[in-house]
Design an enzyme around this catalytic site. Sequence first.
Site, PDB file in Angstrom:
ATOM      1  N   GLU A   1     -34.355 -25.411 -85.060  1.00 49.87           N
ATOM      2  CA  GLU A   1     -32.981 -25.111 -85.501  1.00 49.87           C
ATOM      3  C   GLU A   1     -31.999 -25.570 -84.440  1.00 49.87           C
ATOM      4  OE1 GLU A   1     -32.939 -21.376 -88.532  1.00 49.87           O
ATOM      5  OE2 GLU A   1     -33.341 -20.864 -86.470  1.00 49.87           O
TER       6      GLU A   1
ATOM      7  N   HIS B   1     -21.799 -19.459 -90.574  1.00 49.89           N
ATOM      8  CA  HIS B   1     -22.919 -20.382 -90.812  1.00 49.89           C
ATOM      9  C   HIS B   1     -22.348 -21.627 -91.483  1.00 49.89           C
ATOM     10  CE1 HIS B   1     -26.723 -22.080 -91.988  1.00 49.89           C
ATOM     11  NE2 HIS B   1     -27.352 -21.131 -91.325  1.00 49.89           N
TER      12      HIS B   1
ATOM     13  N   ARG C   1     -24.230 -24.108 -83.895  1.00 50.49           N
ATOM     14  CA  ARG C   1     -23.687 -23.715 -85.197  1.00 50.49           C
ATOM     15  C   ARG C   1     -22.159 -23.694 -85.232  1.00 50.49           C
ATOM     16  NH1 ARG C   1     -26.972 -18.733 -87.508  1.00 50.49           N
ATOM     17  NH2 ARG C   1     -28.632 -20.254 -87.649  1.00 50.49           N
TER      18      ARG C   1
ATOM     19  N   ARG D   1     -24.316 -16.625 -80.925  1.00 46.43           N
ATOM     20  CA  ARG D   1     -25.765 -16.381 -81.019  1.00 46.43           C
ATOM     21  C   ARG D   1     -26.528 -17.673 -81.300  1.00 46.43           C
ATOM     22  NH1 ARG D   1     -29.397 -15.247 -85.597  1.00 46.43           N
ATOM     23  NH2 ARG D   1     -27.586 -15.670 -86.910  1.00 46.43           N
TER      24      ARG D   1
HETATM   25  P1  FAD Z   1     -29.905  -5.104 -91.678  1.00 44.25           P
HETATM   26  O1  FAD Z   1     -31.138  -5.862 -91.930  1.00 44.25           O
HETATM   27  O2  FAD Z   1     -28.664  -5.589 -92.307  1.00 44.25           O
HETATM   28  O3  FAD Z   1     -30.158  -3.596 -92.136  1.00 44.25           O
HETATM   29  C1  FAD Z   1     -29.100  -2.668 -92.191  1.00 44.25           C
HETATM   30  C2  FAD Z   1     -29.594  -1.450 -92.949  1.00 44.25           C
HETATM   31  O4  FAD Z   1     -28.651  -0.388 -92.822  1.00 44.25           O
HETATM   32  C3  FAD Z   1     -29.751  -1.682 -94.438  1.00 44.25           C
HETATM   33  O5  FAD Z   1     -30.919  -1.022 -94.857  1.00 44.25           O
HETATM   34  C4  FAD Z   1     -28.505  -1.019 -95.029  1.00 44.25           C
HETATM   35  O6  FAD Z   1     -28.642  -0.613 -96.365  1.00 44.25           O
HETATM   36  C5  FAD Z   1     -28.387   0.169 -94.096  1.00 44.25           C
HETATM   37  N1  FAD Z   1     -27.049   0.772 -94.026  1.00 44.25           N
HETATM   38  C6  FAD Z   1     -25.873   0.167 -93.713  1.00 44.25           C
HETATM   39  N2  FAD Z   1     -24.870   1.066 -93.724  1.00 44.25           N
HETATM   40  C7  FAD Z   1     -25.427   2.253 -94.036  1.00 44.25           C
HETATM   41  C8  FAD Z   1     -24.909   3.563 -94.213  1.00 44.25           C
HETATM   42  N3  FAD Z   1     -23.611   3.847 -94.093  1.00 44.25           N
HETATM   43  N4  FAD Z   1     -25.770   4.554 -94.542  1.00 44.25           N
HETATM   44  C9  FAD Z   1     -27.091   4.305 -94.700  1.00 44.25           C
HETATM   45  N5  FAD Z   1     -27.630   3.096 -94.560  1.00 44.25           N
HETATM   46  C10 FAD Z   1     -26.811   2.076 -94.229  1.00 44.25           C
HETATM   47  N6  FAD Z   1     -31.404 -14.006 -88.252  1.00 44.25           N
HETATM   48  C11 FAD Z   1     -32.455 -14.601 -87.653  1.00 44.25           C
HETATM   49  O7  FAD Z   1     -32.794 -14.251 -86.512  1.00 44.25           O
HETATM   50  N7  FAD Z   1     -33.142 -15.580 -88.299  1.00 44.25           N
HETATM   51  C12 FAD Z   1     -32.825 -16.004 -89.553  1.00 44.25           C
HETATM   52  O8  FAD Z   1     -33.489 -16.867 -90.109  1.00 44.25           O
HETATM   53  C13 FAD Z   1     -31.715 -15.399 -90.186  1.00 44.25           C
HETATM   54  N8  FAD Z   1     -31.338 -15.807 -91.430  1.00 44.25           N
HETATM   55  C14 FAD Z   1     -30.333 -15.129 -92.054  1.00 44.25           C
HETATM   56  C15 FAD Z   1     -30.006 -15.466 -93.367  1.00 44.25           C
HETATM   57  C16 FAD Z   1     -29.048 -14.737 -94.059  1.00 44.25           C
HETATM   58  C17 FAD Z   1     -28.698 -15.114 -95.474  1.00 44.25           C
HETATM   59  C18 FAD Z   1     -28.388 -13.660 -93.418  1.00 44.25           C
HETATM   60  C19 FAD Z   1     -27.360 -12.853 -94.147  1.00 44.25           C
HETATM   61  C20 FAD Z   1     -28.690 -13.337 -92.100  1.00 44.25           C
HETATM   62  C21 FAD Z   1     -29.661 -14.065 -91.410  1.00 44.25           C
HETATM   63  N9  FAD Z   1     -29.996 -13.755 -90.093  1.00 44.25           N
HETATM   64  C22 FAD Z   1     -31.047 -14.375 -89.496  1.00 44.25           C
HETATM   65  C23 FAD Z   1     -29.397 -12.601 -89.434  1.00 44.25           C
HETATM   66  C24 FAD Z   1     -30.369 -11.418 -89.547  1.00 44.25           C
HETATM   67  O9  FAD Z   1     -30.957 -11.418 -90.824  1.00 44.25           O
HETATM   68  C25 FAD Z   1     -29.697 -10.081 -89.335  1.00 44.25           C
HETATM   69  O10 FAD Z   1     -28.875 -10.127 -88.198  1.00 44.25           O
HETATM   70  C26 FAD Z   1     -30.745  -9.000 -89.127  1.00 44.25           C
HETATM   71  O11 FAD Z   1     -31.623  -8.982 -90.222  1.00 44.25           O
HETATM   72  C27 FAD Z   1     -30.076  -7.654 -88.965  1.00 44.25           C
HETATM   73  O12 FAD Z   1     -31.060  -6.665 -88.991  1.00 44.25           O
HETATM   74  P2  FAD Z   1     -30.615  -5.146 -88.881  1.00 44.25           P
HETATM   75  O13 FAD Z   1     -31.847  -4.342 -89.049  1.00 44.25           O
HETATM   76  O14 FAD Z   1     -29.798  -4.967 -87.673  1.00 44.25           O
HETATM   77  O15 FAD Z   1     -29.619  -4.941 -90.118  1.00 44.25           O
HETATM   78  C1  SIN Z   2     -30.802 -20.047 -91.048  1.00 44.86           C
HETATM   79  O1  SIN Z   2     -31.890 -20.039 -91.596  1.00 44.86           O
HETATM   80  O2  SIN Z   2     -30.077 -21.040 -90.951  1.00 44.86           O
HETATM   81  C2  SIN Z   2     -30.281 -18.764 -90.462  1.00 44.86           C
HETATM   82  C3  SIN Z   2     -30.834 -18.595 -89.124  1.00 44.86           C
HETATM   83  C4  SIN Z   2     -30.078 -17.554 -88.359  1.00 44.86           C
HETATM   84  O3  SIN Z   2     -29.067 -17.040 -88.800  1.00 44.86           O
HETATM   85  O4  SIN Z   2     -30.526 -17.258 -87.251  1.00 44.86           O
END
Ligand code: FAD
Ligand code: SIN
Length: 530
Positions: free
Chosen positions: A122, A241, A286, A382
Amino acid sequence: MSTRATDRVVETDVLVLGSGIAGLSYAIKAAAYGTVTVITKKEDSEANTNYAQGGIAAVMDPTDSFDAHIADTLQAGDGLCDVDAVRLLVEEGPARVRELIDYGVRFSYSTDDPKELSLAREGGHSARRIVRADDLTGRAIEAGLLDAADRAGVRIHEHYFALDLWVVESDRGPRCAGAVVVDRHGGELVAVHARVTYVATGGCGQAYRFTTNPSIATGDGIAMAYRAGAAIANMEFIQFHPTGLYPVEGRPFLISETVRGEGAILRNLDRQPFMQNHGTAELAPRDEVARAIDAEMRNTGASHVWLDCSPISRERFEERFPNILATCRERGFDPPEDMLPVVPAAHYLCGGIQTDHWGRTAIHALLAVGEVACTGVHGANRLASNSLLEAVVFGERAAEVTQDLLAERSPGAEEPPIMAPTPPVENSAVELRTEIGKILWDGAGIVRDDDGLARAAGQLEELGRRVPSFSAVPEMGETVNLFQVAQLIVESARRRHESRGLHHTLTYPETDPAQQRDTVLVREVESPVG
Ligand code: FAD
Ligand code: SIN
């Protein structure tokens, strides 16, 4: 209007808010030390994690090195990374990835050697180090963690919405005693009394008109922590992105950066490539790619640019990107032959609740990990795929300090909190959100300037007259949170008088070494929980 008492109190050792990678990976470990209650506002798998495509970055190849991954992360972070935090991230990363494999997460392996992980490339990475599961890495991780959590006896309460943190005074200063949550089934207000509260509620992409994030990303944890008095850092650093599939409104869909990693190139509407003057072209960092697309669109008035996937063979595309292919076909495009219309979209929040290297915040017994947190590993920008990694590395570290927190003397029973009254909802949460999204997109987007930021601040102030300061109705509660997070983003952006990483302003186009520091904001509003 009278205040409202909670309907019942529930006791637990550890309360986890959120069931994405940060919440689940921690809950599995914390379950070894005490009772763990996970609450999540929708279905258990509905999290940004579930949508992650590219993968999780880690040094898994003998030809790669910790030093190279550290250098790439620092380079992306543009002088604002906490170097010690980055070292922990990188050096502890491979063990955490192996743990995910042990939990049963099914990553992709090489077709030549089924014991070798199939690593992707990437932007910003000097080596192939992205561990992936086809182009559905997040879904594989979420499924593996949910199974492992079940095996560890972790109970997940779906459709419970965390309204606010419950903070009390203690001999250690403010201490988190749990949270007030709403049961979305019947509206019951529950005070969850916990000895350790762990916030893993993810990011706030929904604050922007165009985003890759699903609807859960409303910045709830950041707004809650801010209201509770925790320090919030670096909210100006919003990552866009480069390649959201156009149009992104409605059902956002990401075209992973790994597609460019396999050779796809960007072209303008005249079918001309425009990234060749940027050092590493399509695989430039990015922010650079997003700004180049933004400039191309502004200069030509185009609504999108094209991603030409034809350098990738059909066979390779089908093998590497089955999910992207299926979704593009649903939307009427058949890559690699068809070019894909793409636009930048708000994707990731580098800032958040400020923590130390153990996920500890300014409030005792309140931990924060994942996209909601600002651990210092991302600095001003990031590096791709470091987010999933950060969640597992700092989730593990937070579990270690949880043991110490649970060993402290128990505070015993505490007076349940009283909530501020919910004012009648006079305005539609949807309309208010649409306005917030437009204000931020126009005024605090990919390229900013002082006038635009001042306009956004004024528009938010104006909008504030129609946004209640508190609501126990989840949809309006989310809108209040989005509004407060929007204010934090604009305020932070107005305080940085330079361009650095993701904060790019035409008013101060240069990076100023004197401003190589975090932007930290601490509450000015009163918490509705007393
Ligand atoms: P999340 O996975 O967002 O989980 C948050 C949780 O909190 C959820 O269960 C939600 O329902 C819950 N929640 C929120 N507010 C409340 C509330 N008030 N009460 C109760 N529950 C609540 N990162 C990478 O490193 N590699 C990748 O390839 C990548 N691809 C991505 C692709 C996409 C389309 C997106 C959107 C993001 C991507 N990212 C990637 C970023 C990464 O996915 C996220 O930063 C990461 O998954 C965040 O994890 P988290 O557990 O912190 O939050
Ligand atoms: C992607 O697959 O391009 C997302 C990767 C990331 O957000 O880290």
